[in-house]
Design a protein around this motif. Structure first.
Motif, PDB file in Angstrom:
ATOM      1  N   TYR A  57       0.849  -1.187   0.000  1.00  0.00           N
ATOM      2  CA  TYR A  57       0.000   0.000   0.000  1.00  0.00           C
ATOM      3  C   TYR A  57       0.886   1.238   0.000  1.00  0.00           C
ATOM      4  CZ  TYR A  57      -3.749  -3.230   1.066  1.00  0.00           C
ATOM      5  OH  TYR A  57      -4.648  -4.269   0.999  1.00  0.00           O
ATOM      6  N   GLY A  59       0.663   5.655   0.285  1.00  0.00           N
ATOM      7  CA  GLY A  59      -0.049   6.916   0.426  1.00  0.00           C
ATOM      8  C   GLY A  59       0.519   7.934  -0.542  1.00  0.00           C
ATOM      9  N   VAL A  66      -4.708   6.956  -2.213  1.00  0.00           N
ATOM     10  CA  VAL A  66      -4.118   5.792  -1.563  1.00  0.00           C
ATOM     11  C   VAL A  66      -4.199   4.641  -2.551  1.00  0.00           C
ATOM     12  CG1 VAL A  66      -4.221   4.180   0.372  1.00  0.00           C
ATOM     13  CG2 VAL A  66      -4.801   6.596   0.726  1.00  0.00           C
ATOM     14  N   PRO A  91      -2.998  12.422   2.258  1.00  0.00           N
ATOM     15  CA  PRO A  91      -2.907  11.128   2.948  1.00  0.00           C
ATOM     16  C   PRO A  91      -1.527  10.498   2.801  1.00  0.00           C
ATOM     17  CG  PRO A  91      -3.944  10.814   0.829  1.00  0.00           C
ATOM     18  CD  PRO A  91      -3.702  12.304   0.962  1.00  0.00           C
ATOM     19  N   ILE A  94       0.609   6.028   6.095  1.00  0.00           N
ATOM     20  CA  ILE A  94      -0.248   4.847   6.175  1.00  0.00           C
ATOM     21  C   ILE A  94       0.415   3.795   7.059  1.00  0.00           C
ATOM     22  CG2 ILE A  94      -1.273   5.246   3.899  1.00  0.00           C
ATOM     23  CD1 ILE A  94       0.516   2.993   2.824  1.00  0.00           C
ATOM     24  N   TYR A 102      -4.621   1.851   7.982  1.00  0.00           N
ATOM     25  CA  TYR A 102      -4.820   3.150   8.631  1.00  0.00           C
ATOM     26  C   TYR A 102      -4.157   4.221   7.771  1.00  0.00           C
ATOM     27  CZ  TYR A 102      -6.272   0.566  12.791  1.00  0.00           C
ATOM     28  OH  TYR A 102      -6.931  -0.262  13.678  1.00  0.00           O
ATOM     29  N   VAL A 103      -4.855   5.326   7.587  1.00  0.00           N
ATOM     30  CA  VAL A 103      -4.383   6.412   6.724  1.00  0.00           C
ATOM     31  C   VAL A 103      -4.461   7.720   7.500  1.00  0.00           C
ATOM     32  CG1 VAL A 103      -4.754   7.687   4.580  1.00  0.00           C
ATOM     33  CG2 VAL A 103      -5.159   5.206   4.644  1.00  0.00           C
ATOM     34  N   GLU A 105      -4.645  11.619   7.345  1.00  0.00           N
ATOM     35  CA  GLU A 105      -4.831  12.876   6.648  1.00  0.00           C
ATOM     36  C   GLU A 105      -4.308  13.997   7.565  1.00  0.00           C
ATOM     37  OE1 GLU A 105      -8.510  13.111   4.022  1.00  0.00           O
ATOM     38  OE2 GLU A 105      -9.192  11.757   5.628  1.00  0.00           O
TER      39      GLU A 105
END
Length: 364
Positions: A57, A59, A66, A91, A94, A102-103, A105
């Motif tokens: 993943y 950000g 994302v 974002p 992460i 979980y991200v 901002e």
């Protein structure tokens, strides 16, 4: 990666972005290592995280996106990119835990549950929404502590300004009680931290202030030995350099000194202690530092990934690991953050070239 998950991903739409340039032929790594593109066209790739199934993943900051990156054929290069979310507020940070992504901002932390199995229908849940909404130094890097709490920094909304308990700190967020604990204060803007694998102490990068010239103050690598330590900002920079406005009447000895002073304006972002078994033993528990690079210096500095040698909690050396992101004042890439794969190879994000690179060691 399990076959059921791979099959579910095959029907997902590839999320394209501005074309990236493969600059890996320009990049240099130590003898015995190879650096290759893991994924291109990942618009403004920032912090990285990996699930148990091997989904990577990423950000972003300016892009507001994302992403999920999937290496279906396990050849060390992602062949599918999925846009998990878009239109978010910077974002950049992460973290993955217990099946959820979980991200961070600017003003809140959100969560996508069971993310590996819901890439095309991820539902957003708000975890915490009481962080300041200032965008200046408001983007974040996040990581879970060994205790399970989420570590979240809040940078100062300025170049240099007076202390404010909402800003210039690294917090620990209890996800159940929603209580914030100040782990460190006097921190201008940390966009990277990691726990030492032996001592368990939290190390973090900190970006030095601007407008004091080309060569001062240094950016920093710091170590938290006690909860609540003050690292000097805005009164002192690099441990001992008084701020021309805020340093009057202050004593440098009252504040925690850096573990390592770096070059001025090199902008250290992500840091990572290597704990894998693929690299030679000389790299065990050593600290990688992504120097994002200067924007405010007459001659550019940074634009590289470095390795700090750490022995008994002290930095004993600092040497290049990946170079070639900048040459003759021309920028080709800017490293941001790192994450370690299950096989011990290292992924490095680049928000300028919109790429993620994989560094691996060629075992004989």
């Amino acid at each position: 990666m399990n076959n059921k998950l791979v099959s579910a991903l095959l029907g997902l739409t590839f999320a394209s972005s501005a074309m990236a340039t493969d600059i890996t032929d320009r990049l240099s790594v130590p003898a015995g290592f190879t650096i290759e593109p893991y994924a291109l066209n990942v618009d403004n790739a920032r912090q990285l995280a990996i699930s148990e199934n091997g989904v990577v993943y990423a950000g972003s900051r300016k892009a507001g996106n994302v992403y999920a990156l999937i290496d279906k054929d396990q050849d060390g290069r992602a062949d599918k990119q999925v846009l998990i979310a878009e239109g978010l507020n910077m974002p950049s940070g992460i973290a993955y835990k217990d099946g959820a992504l979980y991200v961070a901002e600017v003003e809140r932390v959100i969560r996508f549950d069971d993310i590996d199995n819901k890439l095309d229908k991820a539902k957003l849940e708000v975890v915490y929404d009481k962080f300041p909404d200032k965008r200046h130094h408001g983007w974040k890097f996040i990581r879970f502590a060994p205790s399970g709490e989420l570590i979240v920094p809040v940078g100062v909304p300025c170049n240099v300004c007076a202390e404010d308990p909402e800003f210039g700190r690294i917090f620990s967020l209890n996800l159940e009680s929603k209580e914030l604990t100040t782990l460190a204060e006097g921190v201008r803007n940390s966009v990277g931290f990691d726990y030492h694998p032996d001592s368990g102490k939290l190390w973090f990068s900190d970006n030095g202030r601007d407008m004091m010239g080309d060569d001062i103050p240094p950016c920093e690598i710091n170590r938290i030995d006690e909860v609540g330590q003050h690292f000097g900002f805005p009164y002192f920079h690099g441990g001992t350099i008084p701020d021309p406005e805020f340093g009057k009447g202050k004593n440098a000895a009252d504040y925690t000194q850096p573990a390592l002073n770096l070059g001025a304006h090199v902008a250290p972002l992500g840091i990572h202690f290597y704990t894998g078994e693929q690299f030679p033993s000389d790299y065990d528990n050593q600290l990688f530092v992504a120097e994002h690079g200067s924007w405010n210096r007459s001659k550019k500095a940074g634009y590289r990934v470095m390795m700090a040698k750490v022995e008994d909690g002290q930095v004993t050396g600092y040497e290049p690991f990946i170079t070639g992101f900048m040459e003759n004042e021309e920028t080709f890439g800017r490293p941001v953050a790192m994450v370690q794969m299950a096989d011990g190879s290292l992924l490095v994000s680049d928000d300028y070239a919109n790429a993620i690179y994989r560094v691996h060691y060629n075992k004989k």
